[in-house]
Motif scaffolding. Structure first.
Motif, short mmCIF file in Angstrom:
data_model
loop_
_atom_site.label_atom_id
_atom_site.label_comp_id
_atom_site.label_asym_id
_atom_site.label_seq_id
_atom_site.Cartn_x
_atom_site.Cartn_y
_atom_site.Cartn_z
N TRP A 226 0.83 -1.22 0.00
CA TRP A 226 0.00 0.00 0.00
C TRP A 226 0.86 1.26 0.00
N VAL A 227 1.91 1.27 0.83
CA VAL A 227 2.80 2.43 0.89
C VAL A 227 3.48 2.66 -0.46
N ILE A 228 3.98 1.60 -1.06
CA ILE A 228 4.69 1.73 -2.33
C ILE A 228 3.75 2.16 -3.45
N ALA A 229 2.55 1.57 -3.50
CA ALA A 229 1.59 1.88 -4.55
C ALA A 229 1.14 3.33 -4.51
N ASN A 230 1.14 3.93 -3.34
CA ASN A 230 0.67 5.31 -3.19
C ASN A 230 1.80 6.31 -2.99
#
Length: 416
Positions: A148-152
């Motif tokens: 989630w952190v990487i995708a956003n």
């Protein structure tokens, strides 16, 4: 943790690595417990317009603290819990923290050398308004959190190009795969640093537990630090996890482990694994909410038929934990697992309370604060610790707890 070891292998007192700065002309708190401002990534850095994130990675939960003026993402995964009480401050190089939506108070515009106005309402749009937010998620969800952190692109958004993150606990675990560099901070030093910061800069953090209403009652600093926050030292910090450690905190930068016990949360969970059908700790904890320990414990009234007034013992005081079991033949099938769990919880918790009180007497300390994973989401523990301290002190002392208990380590890491 039953042995009476100190916070370091060679010293009886630990001095925190990040001392207080000499911003104030008064005592800086290095040895006297006086007020001051944290340096480096602490209070002074809070006014620098830079977002800050720190993390405490435990065996079960990952706790994050964020300080900045950016709102949290709208697409927050369901496994992330955002605490409902963020602290907010308008910063100009110092800090005064209050709960979000707090009314301004002229008497609260200064806290030692740290000064700032407290905004009203949800002043999210103000460029100087910063929020101290607390988030947590289960360690088992670390891979999903990373995705989630990487995708956003949240690392770039919240760290603003600075990939150094202060961390405590076990930063070698999966959360460390985000392309950030963890600066590892000592766990106990972080805990004391975070605790001291909240005690100095908030007035809605400390609570006692009302045993009649089973509710939290928040305390103004005047009730637990009658001489003023700058005179709140020394105090006892009782940390309850698998075992128990009791620390005497003498100043913001000095503490020593003065007592402890091997009878803690691990003892309760171990007994429940042996004696009940609980598969998870939370299940054993929930058993305590509905169980009746009187079906298992031997009380004063069971022995004497009434109160033992000459000794100040009421009939419902436990004379022997699990003491009814031998009298009834010891057949496990006779007892509900909820009753067994509650008896084990009472036994462990009251023992911790007595150790804490006796240590306070030996160390000539009046204030006792409790922290640790064993307390989390557990009103039975709050109630029994409160009862124990009140009983042994003859109602002259209170067991005190923290609203943001689980985040003291990550907050202290933020301030390192």
């Amino acid at each position: 943790m039953a042995t009476n070891t100190t916070a370091t292998a060679t010293d009886t007192t630990t001095t925190a690595a990040a001392p207080l700065s000499s911003t104030s002309t008064s005592s800086d708190g290095g040895g006297s417990g006086g007020s001051g401002c944290y340096r480096d990534r602490g209070v002074n850095a809070f006014g620098g317009g830079r977002s800050l994130v720190a993390v405490d990675i435990g065996c079960i939960l990952v706790k994050l603290v964020y300080f900045g003026n950016k709102p949290l993402p709208d697409n927050m995964p369901a496994f992330i819990c955002v605490e409902s009480t963020p602290y907010v401050s308008a910063l100009t190089g110092g800090v005064h923290l209050a709960a979000e939506g707090a009314s301004p108070d002229a008497s609260a515009t200064t806290t030692s050398c740290c000064t700032a106005a407290v905004p009203t309402g949800n002043s999210r749009t103000g460029s100087q308004t910063r929020f101290l937010r607390f988030l947590k998620f289960p360690l088992e969800n670390a891979p999903q959190f990373n995705e989630w952190v990487i995708a956003n692109s949240l690392v770039d958004l919240y760290l603003e190009g600075n990939r150094l993150v202060n961390a405590t606990g076990m930063p070698q675990l999966p959360v460390a795969t985000l392309g950030v560099e963890f600066q590892v901070q000592d766990e106990m030093q972080s805990l004391i640093r975070g605790l001291t910061f909240l005690l100095h800069h908030t007035d809605d953090e400390i609570f006692i537990f009302n045993q009649e209403t089973m509710t939290k009652e928040f305390l103004p600093s005047s009730s637990w630090a009658p001489g003023g926050k700058e005179k709140m030292f020394p105090y006892l910090l009782v940390r309850v996890g698998s075992g128990v450690s009791v620390f005497k905190v003498s100043s913001p930068t000095s503490f020593a482990r003065v007592s402890g016990s091997g009878i803690g949360g691990g003892t309760f969970w171990g007994l429940c694994k042996l004696l009940t059908e609980a598969k998870h700790y939370e299940e054993a904890r929930d058993f305590c909410l509905t169980g009746n320990n009187r079906n298992v414990d031997l009380q004063v009234g069971d022995i004497y038929g009434c109160d033992y007034g000459n000794l100040g013992l009421k009939s419902d005081i436990i004379a022997s934990s699990f003491g009814k079991v031998p009298r009834m033949g010891g057949d496990r099938a006779l007892y509900k697992q909820e009753d067994i769990a509650r008896s084990a919880m009472f036994m462990v918790t009251v023992n911790i309370g007595q150790i804490a009180f006796l240590t306070a007497q030996l160390e000539h300390v009046k204030s006792i604060f409790f922290t640790g994973s064993f307390l989390r989401d557990n009103p039975v523990v709050y109630e029994r610790l409160s009862w124990a301290i009140s009983f042994w002190s003859q109602k002259t002392m209170n067991a005190m707890f923290f609203l943001h208990d689980g985040y003291l380590g990550s907050l202290g890491a933020l301030l390192a």
